[in-house]
Scaffold this motif. Structure first.
Motif, mmCIF file in Angstrom:
data_model
loop_
_atom_site.group_PDB
_atom_site.id
_atom_site.type_symbol
_atom_site.label_atom_id
_atom_site.label_comp_id
_atom_site.label_asym_id
_atom_site.label_seq_id
_atom_site.Cartn_x
_atom_site.Cartn_y
_atom_site.Cartn_z
ATOM 1 N N SER A 24 -20.089 15.896 3.909
ATOM 2 C CA SER A 24 -19.676 14.708 3.159
ATOM 3 C C SER A 24 -20.589 13.523 3.492
ATOM 4 C CB SER A 24 -18.221 14.369 3.480
ATOM 5 O OG SER A 24 -18.060 14.249 4.864
ATOM 6 N N ILE B 295 -11.068 -6.342 -4.388
ATOM 7 C CA ILE B 295 -10.378 -5.533 -3.368
ATOM 8 C C ILE B 295 -10.459 -6.214 -1.997
ATOM 9 C CG2 ILE B 295 -10.238 -3.272 -2.251
ATOM 10 C CD1 ILE B 295 -11.868 -2.127 -4.595
ATOM 11 N N ALA C 124 -16.332 2.392 -7.879
ATOM 12 C CA ALA C 124 -15.196 1.478 -8.054
ATOM 13 C C ALA C 124 -15.252 0.378 -7.003
ATOM 14 C CB ALA C 124 -13.887 2.248 -7.947
ATOM 15 N N ILE D 22 -6.837 1.224 -3.434
ATOM 16 C CA ILE D 22 -7.501 0.881 -2.169
ATOM 17 C C ILE D 22 -6.782 -0.295 -1.500
ATOM 18 C CG2 ILE D 22 -9.652 -0.022 -1.137
ATOM 19 C CD1 ILE D 22 -11.155 1.624 -3.302
ATOM 20 N N LYS D 23 -6.320 -1.234 -2.312
ATOM 21 C CA LYS D 23 -5.586 -2.384 -1.764
ATOM 22 C C LYS D 23 -4.315 -1.939 -1.048
ATOM 23 C CE LYS D 23 -6.881 -6.023 -4.991
ATOM 24 N NZ LYS D 23 -6.393 -6.818 -6.110
ATOM 25 N N GLU E 257 -17.184 8.313 -7.662
ATOM 26 C CA GLU E 257 -16.227 7.529 -8.441
ATOM 27 C C GLU E 257 -15.604 6.430 -7.574
ATOM 28 O OE1 GLU E 257 -12.640 9.502 -9.749
ATOM 29 O OE2 GLU E 257 -12.711 8.428 -11.641
ATOM 30 N N ILE E 258 -15.229 6.801 -6.361
ATOM 31 C CA ILE E 258 -14.651 5.826 -5.419
ATOM 32 C C ILE E 258 -15.709 4.778 -5.053
ATOM 33 C CG2 ILE E 258 -13.587 5.515 -3.139
ATOM 34 C CD1 ILE E 258 -11.828 7.297 -4.870
ATOM 35 N N VAL F 236 -13.505 7.859 6.833
ATOM 36 C CA VAL F 236 -14.010 7.797 5.444
ATOM 37 C C VAL F 236 -13.457 8.988 4.659
ATOM 38 C CG1 VAL F 236 -16.069 7.981 3.982
ATOM 39 C CG2 VAL F 236 -16.108 6.507 5.991
ATOM 40 N N ASN F 237 -13.559 10.163 5.262
ATOM 41 C CA ASN F 237 -13.098 11.364 4.562
ATOM 42 C C ASN F 237 -11.593 11.327 4.321
ATOM 43 O OD1 ASN F 237 -15.667 12.328 4.488
ATOM 44 N ND2 ASN F 237 -15.455 13.599 6.309
ATOM 45 N N HIS G 178 -10.772 9.097 1.417
ATOM 46 C CA HIS G 178 -10.997 9.801 0.144
ATOM 47 C C HIS G 178 -9.816 10.718 -0.168
ATOM 48 C CE1 HIS G 178 -15.003 8.803 -1.306
ATOM 49 N NE2 HIS G 178 -15.372 8.675 -0.045
ATOM 50 N N SER H 298 -18.043 -2.052 -7.933
ATOM 51 C CA SER H 298 -17.798 -2.930 -9.073
ATOM 52 C C SER H 298 -16.595 -3.847 -8.870
ATOM 53 C CB SER H 298 -17.625 -2.107 -10.349
ATOM 54 O OG SER H 298 -16.448 -1.357 -10.264
ATOM 55 N N GLU H 299 -15.572 -3.350 -8.162
ATOM 56 C CA GLU H 299 -14.343 -4.141 -7.991
ATOM 57 C C GLU H 299 -14.201 -4.692 -6.576
ATOM 58 O OE1 GLU H 299 -12.053 -4.534 -10.641
ATOM 59 O OE2 GLU H 299 -13.621 -3.586 -11.816
ATOM 60 N N LEU I 116 -4.281 9.239 -6.645
ATOM 61 C CA LEU I 116 -4.746 9.320 -8.035
ATOM 62 C C LEU I 116 -4.018 10.421 -8.797
ATOM 63 C CD1 LEU I 116 -8.573 8.770 -7.605
ATOM 64 C CD2 LEU I 116 -7.092 7.436 -9.102
ATOM 65 N N ARG J 267 -16.561 11.530 -4.886
ATOM 66 C CA ARG J 267 -16.924 10.458 -3.943
ATOM 67 C C ARG J 267 -17.635 9.315 -4.657
ATOM 68 N NH1 ARG J 267 -16.008 12.680 1.333
ATOM 69 N NH2 ARG J 267 -17.028 10.955 2.418
ATOM 70 N N LEU K 188 -6.836 8.681 -1.283
ATOM 71 C CA LEU K 188 -7.027 8.153 -2.641
ATOM 72 C C LEU K 188 -6.890 9.263 -3.679
ATOM 73 C CD1 LEU K 188 -9.951 5.670 -1.934
ATOM 74 C CD2 LEU K 188 -7.648 5.065 -2.664
ATOM 75 N N LYS K 189 -7.399 10.432 -3.319
ATOM 76 C CA LYS K 189 -7.304 11.572 -4.235
ATOM 77 C C LYS K 189 -5.827 11.897 -4.503
ATOM 78 C CE LYS K 189 -8.694 16.372 -4.481
ATOM 79 N NZ LYS K 189 -9.170 17.493 -3.648
ATOM 80 N N ARG L 106 -10.342 2.962 -14.993
ATOM 81 C CA ARG L 106 -10.271 3.885 -13.854
ATOM 82 C C ARG L 106 -10.677 3.168 -12.560
ATOM 83 N NH1 ARG L 106 -8.242 9.017 -12.490
ATOM 84 N NH2 ARG L 106 -9.668 10.058 -11.120
ATOM 85 N N ALA L 107 -11.738 2.382 -12.641
ATOM 86 C CA ALA L 107 -12.212 1.642 -11.466
ATOM 87 C C ALA L 107 -11.151 0.654 -10.995
ATOM 88 C CB ALA L 107 -13.509 0.913 -11.787
ATOM 89 N N ILE M 43 -8.419 2.552 -9.185
ATOM 90 C CA ILE M 43 -8.855 2.912 -7.828
ATOM 91 C C ILE M 43 -8.811 1.670 -6.919
ATOM 92 C CG2 ILE M 43 -10.827 3.704 -6.442
ATOM 93 C CD1 ILE M 43 -11.541 5.514 -8.883
ATOM 94 N N ALA M 44 -9.245 0.537 -7.475
ATOM 95 C CA ALA M 44 -9.244 -0.708 -6.691
ATOM 96 C C ALA M 44 -7.819 -1.042 -6.249
ATOM 97 C CB ALA M 44 -9.815 -1.842 -7.528
#
Lengths: 167, 216
Positions: free
Chosen positions: B8, B58, B50, A115-116, B46-47, A154-155, A158, B53-54, A165, B44, A161-162, A107-108, A111-112
Motif C-alpha cells: 500500500s 476537512i 477527495a 473523514i470529518k 479516490e480518497i 493510513v491503511n 482507508h 480537493s476538499e 462508504l 486509494r 472509510l471503505k 463523491r468527494a 468522502i470529506a
C-alpha cells in the motif's frame, strides 16, 4: 486474465477488463483535462484488437503486458507529435481533478464528510500524509511514532472509510 | 516484471507521484496484469483526490492552527511498540505470571478467623438520641433511632468505670424508666449507655456506640 495465444482470446472480456486500466494510464500520463484522452484510448484498444485478430499476441508474456506495451508506445507517439507542434509539452496535471464533473464532486464531498467523522488520530494521519504531503518518515517524526505505525494508521483509515462508504 | 503485488505504501507513492520513472514503469506493467493492485489504486486514489480537493474544508481547524498534533508522553511510550508488539508483550507477561504461579508451592497459611461478638457486628448501627452530655436531672427516658427489621432492643446502663448497672428490653425505640430505678442515677456522676438490637431469632443485628451523660 490468462490467455495462451490470440485464438483463445475473448475480445469482449479484454475490452471490459482493460478499458478502465488503459483509460487510467492515459489520463494519468496526459492529464484529465487533455481533450484527446478518450480518442487515444479508443485508438489503443482498436490497435490491440487488430493485433490480437492478426495473431500478433503469441502468449510469450501476459496479455496485460502486451496491452501495456501498446498503450505506452501510443502515449509516447502522442507526446512526440504534440512536441513537434507546440515545441513543448503542456505541463501535465499530475492528479486528475475530481471536481471535473458533478458526480465526482459529490463523491468527494461525501468522502470529506466521512473523514470529518473519523477519530482525531486518523484525521491527523490523513492530514499530514495526504493533505500536507509529508513522507511516512516525516509524519512519524512529527507524531513521535514509528513509520510502520504511520502505514498501519493510513491503511486502517482507508479501511474505515471503505466501510463507511458501503453503509 | 515484479510478480508479487505492491504494498500500500508503494501504491501511495505512485498515486502521489513519488515513484521514480523506472519503478513507475514496472508498477504500471504490473497493474496492467493485476486487477487487485489496479483496484487498490482506484480506491486509494479516490480518497487521496477527495482530500486534495476538499482538504481546506476537512482540515479547517488544522490549517488555522486551532488543532496541532504533538505527541503526548503516553503516546510516545505507546509508540515504542506497535499494537501487535504490545499484544505479544502482554501475552508473554501473562504466560510468565502463569508459569510463576503454577511453579510456586502452595503455602498453607493460617486461615483468618472471623467472629461476631457483641462489640463487632456487621450491619447497621443504632444512633442514640438522648440523654447525651450534661443533664440537669436524672433522665427518665432513653431514646434512639428506630431500625426497620429489629424486633427487640436492649438498653444497657454503665457507670463511669464501665460497670454494668442495669439493662432493660423493649420493642419501642425508647425506654421509660421508673423513678424507683432512676434513684440509682445520682447527681455529680457520669454514666454511659448503649443499645443493642436483636432479631426474632435472638440474633444480634445492630449495636450503638456507648454514649455518655453527666448529671449536675
Amino acid at each position: 486474465m490468462n490467455f495462451k495465444d490470440s485464438k483463445s482470446i475473448d475480445l469482449n472480456k479484454v475490452y471490459k477488463e482493460f478499458r478502465p486500466i488503459v483509460s487510467y494510464k492515459v489520463r494519468k500520463t496526459l492529464g484529465t483535462y487533455n481533450p484527446d484522452w478518450e480518442d487515444i484510448v479508443n485508438e489503443i484498444l482498436t490497435n490491440v484488437f487488430e493485433k490480437l485478430k492478426a495473431g500478433d499476441f503469441r502468449g510469450d508474456s501476459a496479455i496485460g503486458t502486451f496491452i501495456y506495451t501498446i498503450t505506452h508506445r501510443r502515449i509516447i507517439d502522442y507526446i512526440r507529435q504534440k512536441s513537434k507542434v507546440l515545441r513543448y509539452i503542456p505541463e501535465v496535471n499530475p492528479f486528475p481533478d475530481p471536481v471535473d464533473n458533478v458526480e465526482q464532486k459529490e463523491r468527494a464531498e461525501k468522502i470529506a464528510g466521512l473523514i470529518k467523522k473519523l477519530k482525531p488520530k486518523y484525521r491527523e494521519i490523513l492530514y499530514l500524509y495526504y493533505y500536507k504531503g509529508l513522507t511516512r518518515k516525516e509524519v512519524a517524526e512529527q507524531l513521535g511514532i514509528p513509520p510502520r505505525r504511520v502505514s498501519e494508521l493510513v491503511n486502517y483509515s482507508h479501511k474505515l472509510l471503505k466501510k463507511m462508504l458501503i453503509k | 516484471m515484479k510478480k508479487k503485488c505492491y504494498s500500500s505504501q508503494e501504491i501511495d507513492d505512485y498515486i502521489m507521484g513519488r515513484m521514480d520513472k523506472e519503478k513507475r514503469d514496472h508498477f504500471e506493467k504490473h497493474f496492467f496484469c493485476c486487477p487487485r493492485c489496479f483496484g487498490e489504486i482506484q480506491k486509494r486514489e479516490e480518497i487521496f483526490l477527495a482530500i486534495k480537493s476538499e482538504g481546506q474544508k476537512i482540515f479547517r481547524e488544522e490549517i488555522q492552527g486551532k488543532r496541532s498534533y504533538q505527541p503526548s508522553p503516553l503516546r510516545k511510550l505507546l509508540a515504542l511498540l506497535t499494537p501487535k508488539e504490545w499484544a505479544a508483550v502482554c501475552s508473554s507477561a501473562v504466560l510468565f505470571l502463569m508459569i510463576i504461579l503454577a511453579g510456586t508451592p502452595h503455602i498453607k497459611r493460617e486461615t483468618p478467623q472471623f467472629f461476631l461478638n457483641e462489640d463487632t457486628v456487621r450491619g447497621e448501627t443504632i444512633n442514640l438520641i438522648s440523654p447525651i452530655g450534661e443533664q440537669k436531672t436524672p433522665p427518665l427516658r432513653f431514646e434512639w433511632e428506630k431500625l426497620d427489621k429489629t424486633v427487640e432492643y436492649t438498653v444497657y446502663l454503665f457507670d463511669s468505670k464501665n460497670t454494668l448497672l442495669s439493662s432493660w428490653s423493649t420493642k419501642n425505640d425508647y425506654l421509660e424508666i421508673s423513678e424507683k430505678t432512676n434513684i440509682m442515677l445520682s447527681p455529680g456522676n457520669e454514666y454511659h449507655w448503649q443499645v443493642k438490637a436483636f432479631s426474632t431469632r435472638g440474633t444480634l443485628t445492630a449495636v450503638s456506640m456507648k454514649k455518655q451523660f453527666f448529671i449536675r
